[in-house]
Motif scaffolding. Structure first.
Motif, PDB file in Angstrom:
ATOM      1  N   VAL A  13       0.864  -1.190   0.000  1.00 26.61           N
ATOM      2  CA  VAL A  13       0.000   0.000   0.000  1.00 26.61           C
ATOM      3  C   VAL A  13       0.895   1.233   0.000  1.00 26.61           C
ATOM      4  O   VAL A  13       2.118   1.146   0.087  1.00 26.61           O
ATOM      5  CB  VAL A  13      -0.932   0.028   1.226  1.00 26.61           C
ATOM      6  CG1 VAL A  13      -1.872  -1.176   1.218  1.00 26.61           C
ATOM      7  CG2 VAL A  13      -0.129   0.072   2.525  1.00 26.61           C
ATOM      8  N   SER A  14       0.292   2.398  -0.063  1.00 29.29           N
ATOM      9  CA  SER A  14       1.057   3.650  -0.043  1.00 29.29           C
ATOM     10  C   SER A  14       1.403   4.040   1.394  1.00 29.29           C
ATOM     11  O   SER A  14       0.781   3.565   2.355  1.00 29.29           O
ATOM     12  CB  SER A  14       0.251   4.775  -0.686  1.00 29.29           C
ATOM     13  OG  SER A  14      -0.869   5.101   0.137  1.00 29.29           O
ATOM     14  N   THR A  17      -1.536   5.511   3.123  1.00 26.61           N
ATOM     15  CA  THR A  17      -2.481   4.519   3.648  1.00 26.61           C
ATOM     16  C   THR A  17      -1.983   3.961   4.982  1.00 26.61           C
ATOM     17  O   THR A  17      -2.765   3.759   5.919  1.00 26.61           O
ATOM     18  CB  THR A  17      -2.669   3.371   2.640  1.00 26.61           C
ATOM     19  OG1 THR A  17      -3.223   3.907   1.435  1.00 26.61           O
ATOM     20  CG2 THR A  17      -3.599   2.304   3.191  1.00 26.61           C
ATOM     21  N   ARG A  20      -2.728   6.543   7.594  1.00 32.16           N
ATOM     22  CA  ARG A  20      -4.147   6.559   7.964  1.00 32.16           C
ATOM     23  C   ARG A  20      -4.500   5.347   8.811  1.00 32.16           C
ATOM     24  O   ARG A  20      -5.264   5.441   9.777  1.00 32.16           O
ATOM     25  CB  ARG A  20      -5.023   6.608   6.707  1.00 32.16           C
ATOM     26  CG  ARG A  20      -5.092   7.968   6.041  1.00 32.16           C
ATOM     27  CD  ARG A  20      -6.218   8.028   5.025  1.00 32.16           C
ATOM     28  NE  ARG A  20      -5.995   7.103   3.915  1.00 32.16           N
ATOM     29  CZ  ARG A  20      -5.327   7.402   2.809  1.00 32.16           C
ATOM     30  NH1 ARG A  20      -4.798   8.612   2.678  1.00 32.16           N
ATOM     31  NH2 ARG A  20      -5.185   6.517   1.844  1.00 32.16           N
ATOM     32  N   VAL A  28     -10.137   3.426   7.383  1.00 32.81           N
ATOM     33  CA  VAL A  28      -9.465   2.406   6.567  1.00 32.81           C
ATOM     34  C   VAL A  28     -10.219   1.083   6.713  1.00 32.81           C
ATOM     35  O   VAL A  28     -10.618   0.708   7.815  1.00 32.81           O
ATOM     36  CB  VAL A  28      -7.988   2.241   7.015  1.00 32.81           C
ATOM     37  CG1 VAL A  28      -7.288   1.173   6.190  1.00 32.81           C
ATOM     38  CG2 VAL A  28      -7.254   3.578   6.920  1.00 32.81           C
ATOM     39  N   THR A  32      -7.292  -3.801   4.661  1.00 36.14           N
ATOM     40  CA  THR A  32      -6.068  -2.996   4.558  1.00 36.14           C
ATOM     41  C   THR A  32      -5.407  -2.849   5.920  1.00 36.14           C
ATOM     42  O   THR A  32      -4.171  -2.930   6.042  1.00 36.14           O
ATOM     43  CB  THR A  32      -6.399  -1.605   3.972  1.00 36.14           C
ATOM     44  OG1 THR A  32      -7.005  -1.774   2.679  1.00 36.14           O
ATOM     45  CG2 THR A  32      -5.142  -0.758   3.843  1.00 36.14           C
ATOM     46  N   LYS A  33      -6.217  -2.616   6.945  1.00 34.58           N
ATOM     47  CA  LYS A  33      -5.654  -2.488   8.293  1.00 34.58           C
ATOM     48  C   LYS A  33      -4.930  -3.761   8.706  1.00 34.58           C
ATOM     49  O   LYS A  33      -3.875  -3.716   9.348  1.00 34.58           O
ATOM     50  CB  LYS A  33      -6.757  -2.156   9.300  1.00 34.58           C
ATOM     51  CG  LYS A  33      -7.195  -0.700   9.275  1.00 34.58           C
ATOM     52  CD  LYS A  33      -8.078  -0.339  10.449  1.00 34.58           C
ATOM     53  CE  LYS A  33      -9.449  -0.986  10.322  1.00 34.58           C
ATOM     54  NZ  LYS A  33     -10.372  -0.496  11.376  1.00 34.58           N
TER      55      LYS A  33
END
Length: 337
Positions: A13-14, A17, A20, A28, A32-33
């Protein structure tokens, strides 16, 4: 040490991200987390708290200025302040002053330079006039265990005059009339207030405190020892000694032991502070306890309110009262034994 870029690469991811996911996890998605958490754990990543503080303009840190690090008195207040601040997600950083006005000014400024959002200040050497002038430029300050009339809403303290009165009233209630005292430094407001309170309690009983029975100490055991020896050598009649700190009372007990003076049979000894060491002395020390941890905790919560610009902190206690913890170092002369 892993960087946020390495975490982002590992998670696919970036860096935005990752930021965040760590700082605003509610925006989020769970998948992803989970990736970010896995990368953080695998790489041992730790966020740079200083950088995060600069970015958010919040260090979430409160500075604490105390006289000494080698004293249980300050340790208990520090523990209370840390507890209060921890409960609201803030950290503490402390500096000592070495009991000098210059040290108090330097520590105060140093902690502000370290981006502390508020300062808890225990100041003995600075005068009320100096505090008034310095406070004008440092309004995010809370005074711990000291009162100043110009910013009473930022003070958390023990009523030391009443504490001194309580000491005198207790000794009088035990039948003592020839009472000596070992004070703290006369330049310290709490030493003056406790002496004032003691004098008031004796005056209420029609007794004037003999100036020859007043010895000035430094709140430490070494001067408790020295001052107790002076009182013994004075040849003055005395049945009880009120020491303005438990540390000085420990020194006084040691002096009595070395001189063959029995406590409490010959001379009673009363301490002040309520430190843990009082219980372990021989005889166990009767003392006037001040709620140091509670004072520290209230100062911590008030500092948090100041840091976060809370307009309502009326529920935080400002004035604390002392209480006598009775053990075996004070003889009751009323029982006729």
């Amino acid at each position: 040490m892993a960087t946020i870029a390495q975490v982002a690469l590992f998670a696919g991811v970036s860096t935005a991200t990752v930021s965040r996911a760590l700082n605003k996890p509610d925006v989020v998605d769970e998948k992803t987390k989970a990736k970010v958490r896995e990368a953080v754990d695998a790489l041992g990543y730790r966020p740079n708290q200083v950088a995060r503080g600069l970015a958010s303009r919040s260090s979430r840190t409160v500075g604490v200025v105390i006289n000494r690090f080698d004293s249980a008195y300050y340790g208990q207040m520090m523990q209370g302040a840390e507890k209060g601040l921890r409960s609201v997600g803030y950290k503490t950083i402390a500096e000592s002053t070495c009991e000098h006005a210059d040290g108090e000014r330097a520590a105060w400024n140093s902690l502000l330079d370290r981006q502390c959002e508020a300062i808890i200040l225990h100041a003995d050497a600075l005068s009320d006039d100096e505090l008034r002038e310095l406070y004008k430029a440092r309004r995010n300050t809370v005074l711990m265990n000291r009162y100043h009339p110009d910013f009473a809403d930022r003070c958390v303290y023990l009523d030391n005059i009443k504490g001194g009165q309580l000491a005198g009233e207790y000794l009088l209630s035990k039948g003592h009339r020839s009472i000596a005292t070992i004070t703290g430094p006369s330049s310290y407001y709490e030493a003056r207030d406790r002496l004032t309170g003691l004098r008031q309690s004796l005056a209420n009983a029609g007794i004037e405190l003999d100036p020859a029975l007043v010895e000035e100490g430094n709140f430490r055991d070494d001067m408790g020892f020295t001052c107790m020896n002076r009182l013994i050598d004075s040849g003055k009649t005395l049945s009880a000694v009120f020491c303005q700190s438990d540390e000085m009372a420990a020194g006084a007990l040691d002096a009595c032991r070395q001189r063959g003076v029995r406590v409490p049979e010959d001379i009673s000894v009363l301490g002040f502070d309520g430190l843990d060491l009082a219980y372990h002395l021989t005889p166990k020390l009767t003392t006037v306890r001040q709620p140091l941890r509670e004072i520290g905790e209230a100062a911590g919560l008030l500092a948090y309110a100041v840091a976060t610009k809370s307009t309502d902190h009326s529920d935080i206690k400002r004035i604390f009262a002392a209480e006598v913890v009775e053990r075996s170092s004070v003889r009751d002369l009323n029982d006729g034994s």
